[in-house]
Design an enzyme around this catalytic site. Structure first.
Site, PDB file in Angstrom:
ATOM      1  N   ARG A   1      20.943  -1.874 -36.057  1.00  0.00           N
ATOM      2  CA  ARG A   1      22.152  -1.784 -36.885  1.00  0.00           C
ATOM      3  C   ARG A   1      23.312  -2.522 -36.240  1.00  0.00           C
ATOM      4  O   ARG A   1      24.241  -2.973 -36.901  1.00  0.00           O
ATOM      5  CB  ARG A   1      22.510  -0.310 -37.140  1.00  0.00           C
ATOM      6  CG  ARG A   1      23.538  -0.127 -38.225  1.00  0.00           C
ATOM      7  CD  ARG A   1      23.758   1.326 -38.596  1.00  0.00           C
ATOM      8  NE  ARG A   1      24.470   2.064 -37.547  1.00  0.00           N
ATOM      9  CZ  ARG A   1      24.811   3.344 -37.623  1.00  0.00           C
ATOM     10  NH1 ARG A   1      24.470   4.050 -38.687  1.00  0.00           N
ATOM     11  NH2 ARG A   1      25.459   3.946 -36.633  1.00  0.00           N
TER      12      ARG A   1
ATOM     13  N   ARG B   1      24.880   8.864 -28.818  1.00  0.00           N
ATOM     14  CA  ARG B   1      24.258   9.193 -30.108  1.00  0.00           C
ATOM     15  C   ARG B   1      22.799   9.601 -29.915  1.00  0.00           C
ATOM     16  O   ARG B   1      22.310  10.521 -30.586  1.00  0.00           O
ATOM     17  CB  ARG B   1      24.388   7.998 -31.066  1.00  0.00           C
ATOM     18  CG  ARG B   1      25.788   7.885 -31.644  1.00  0.00           C
ATOM     19  CD  ARG B   1      26.081   6.553 -32.311  1.00  0.00           C
ATOM     20  NE  ARG B   1      27.492   6.469 -32.654  1.00  0.00           N
ATOM     21  CZ  ARG B   1      28.007   6.638 -33.869  1.00  0.00           C
ATOM     22  NH1 ARG B   1      27.215   6.849 -34.879  1.00  0.00           N
ATOM     23  NH2 ARG B   1      29.308   6.575 -34.078  1.00  0.00           N
TER      24      ARG B   1
ATOM     25  N   ARG C   1      33.729  -0.182 -39.100  1.00  0.00           N
ATOM     26  CA  ARG C   1      32.720  -1.215 -38.832  1.00  0.00           C
ATOM     27  C   ARG C   1      32.907  -2.328 -39.860  1.00  0.00           C
ATOM     28  O   ARG C   1      33.486  -2.088 -40.933  1.00  0.00           O
ATOM     29  CB  ARG C   1      31.311  -0.634 -39.012  1.00  0.00           C
ATOM     30  CG  ARG C   1      30.983   0.427 -38.005  1.00  0.00           C
ATOM     31  CD  ARG C   1      29.614   1.053 -38.307  1.00  0.00           C
ATOM     32  NE  ARG C   1      29.386   2.143 -37.392  1.00  0.00           N
ATOM     33  CZ  ARG C   1      28.746   3.268 -37.702  1.00  0.00           C
ATOM     34  NH1 ARG C   1      28.254   3.442 -38.907  1.00  0.00           N
ATOM     35  NH2 ARG C   1      28.581   4.207 -36.806  1.00  0.00           N
TER      36      ARG C   1
END
Ligand SMILES: Nc1ncnc2c1ncn2[C@@H]1O[C@H](COP(=O)(O)OP(=O)(O)OP(=O)(O)O)[C@@H](O)[C@H]1O
Ligand SMILES: Nc1nc2c(ncn2[C@@H]2O[C@H](COP(=O)(O)O)[C@@H](O)[C@H]2O)c(=O)[nH]1
Length: 207
Positions: A146, A157, A53
């Protein structure tokens, strides 16, 4: 007769497993620990096949590797545990844990529930801590804010989170469950759970 106390001391501090749903706040809490207790904790850098990321560093946040490399390393017996999570491979190498142990630091593993189950079959003997979100709605908001996941990854997730939240209620899996609602309160509870181990390492390493 064997000197068990000496053997225990030589084995070094007990590692810490941080687990809990993606987005519960594990990395945030462990970064606080690493910053406040420099020279006490060391992070076990996992391997993963997911892409970095923005802001993440190879060798610091993860070892970013290909599936082929990871599978070959697993086949060679180089991993303590490995798992597939949200379509990517993750794993804790023996070398990553050893690197922290060699410095006589408390080794922190940030791993999912599959990893927890696998570690329980080893002789690592960590303190098991589950970090849980206050609710599914708050978890989803934190993960969305996020801004790191595709919609597909986010849904995977969240599905895994539901299972994780149920399992974490089972007695005997975790030594302590910390609900991360207010960050400062959660961090305080985490430190309380680790203070004995922290003091031991400070005494050993700083005196
Ligand atoms: N107590 C809190 N209140 C509000 N936001 C929080 C809190 N704790 C963490 N966050 C935020 O929630 C998001 C998820 O936290 P974090 O990345 O630490 O979760 P994680 O459990 O490490 O997730 P993953 O397993 O996916 O790596 C981050 O953007 C973080 O800044
Ligand atoms: N079993 C393992 N799980 C791991 C490992 N390293 C990280 N993780 C877990 O994966 C998910 C997703 O992490 P992300 O960085 O992609 O958001 C999270 O639950 C981690 O705890 C590992 O080595 N083994």
């Amino acid at each position: 007769m064997r000197d068990y106390n000496k053997e225990k001391a030589m084995a070094g501090p007990r590692p810490v497993v941080l687990s809990g749903p993606s987005g519960a706040g594990k990395s945030t809490l462990l970064k606080n620990l690493l910053k406040e207790y420099e020279g006490v904790f060391g992070f076990s850098v996992s391997h993963t096949t997911r892409s970095p990321r923005p802001g993440e560093e190879n060798g610091k946040d993860y070892h970013y590797v290909t599936r082929e490399y990871m599978q070959a390393s697993i086949d060679k017996g180089e991993f303590i545990e490995s798992a597939v999570f949200s379509g990517n491979m993750y794993g804790t190498s023996k070398a990553s844990v050893q690197a922290v142990k060699d410095k006589n630091l408390i080794c922190i593993l940030d791993i999912d529930m599959q990893g927890v189950r696998a570690v329980k079959t080893t002789d690592l003997n960590p303190i098991y801590i589950s970090i849980q979100p206050p609710s599914m709605n708050i978890l989803e908001k934190r993960l969305r804010d996020r801004n790191t996941e595709s919609e597909e990854s986010l849904q995977k997730r969240l599905d895994a989170a539901q299972v994780d939240m149920e399992i974490s209620k089972e007695p005997g899996i975790f030594d302590i469950v910390v609900v991360n609602d207010n960050l400062d309160d959660a961090y305080g509870k985490l430190k309380d759970a680790l203070i004995e181990e922290i003091k031991k390492v400070q005494k050993n390493n700083f005196s």
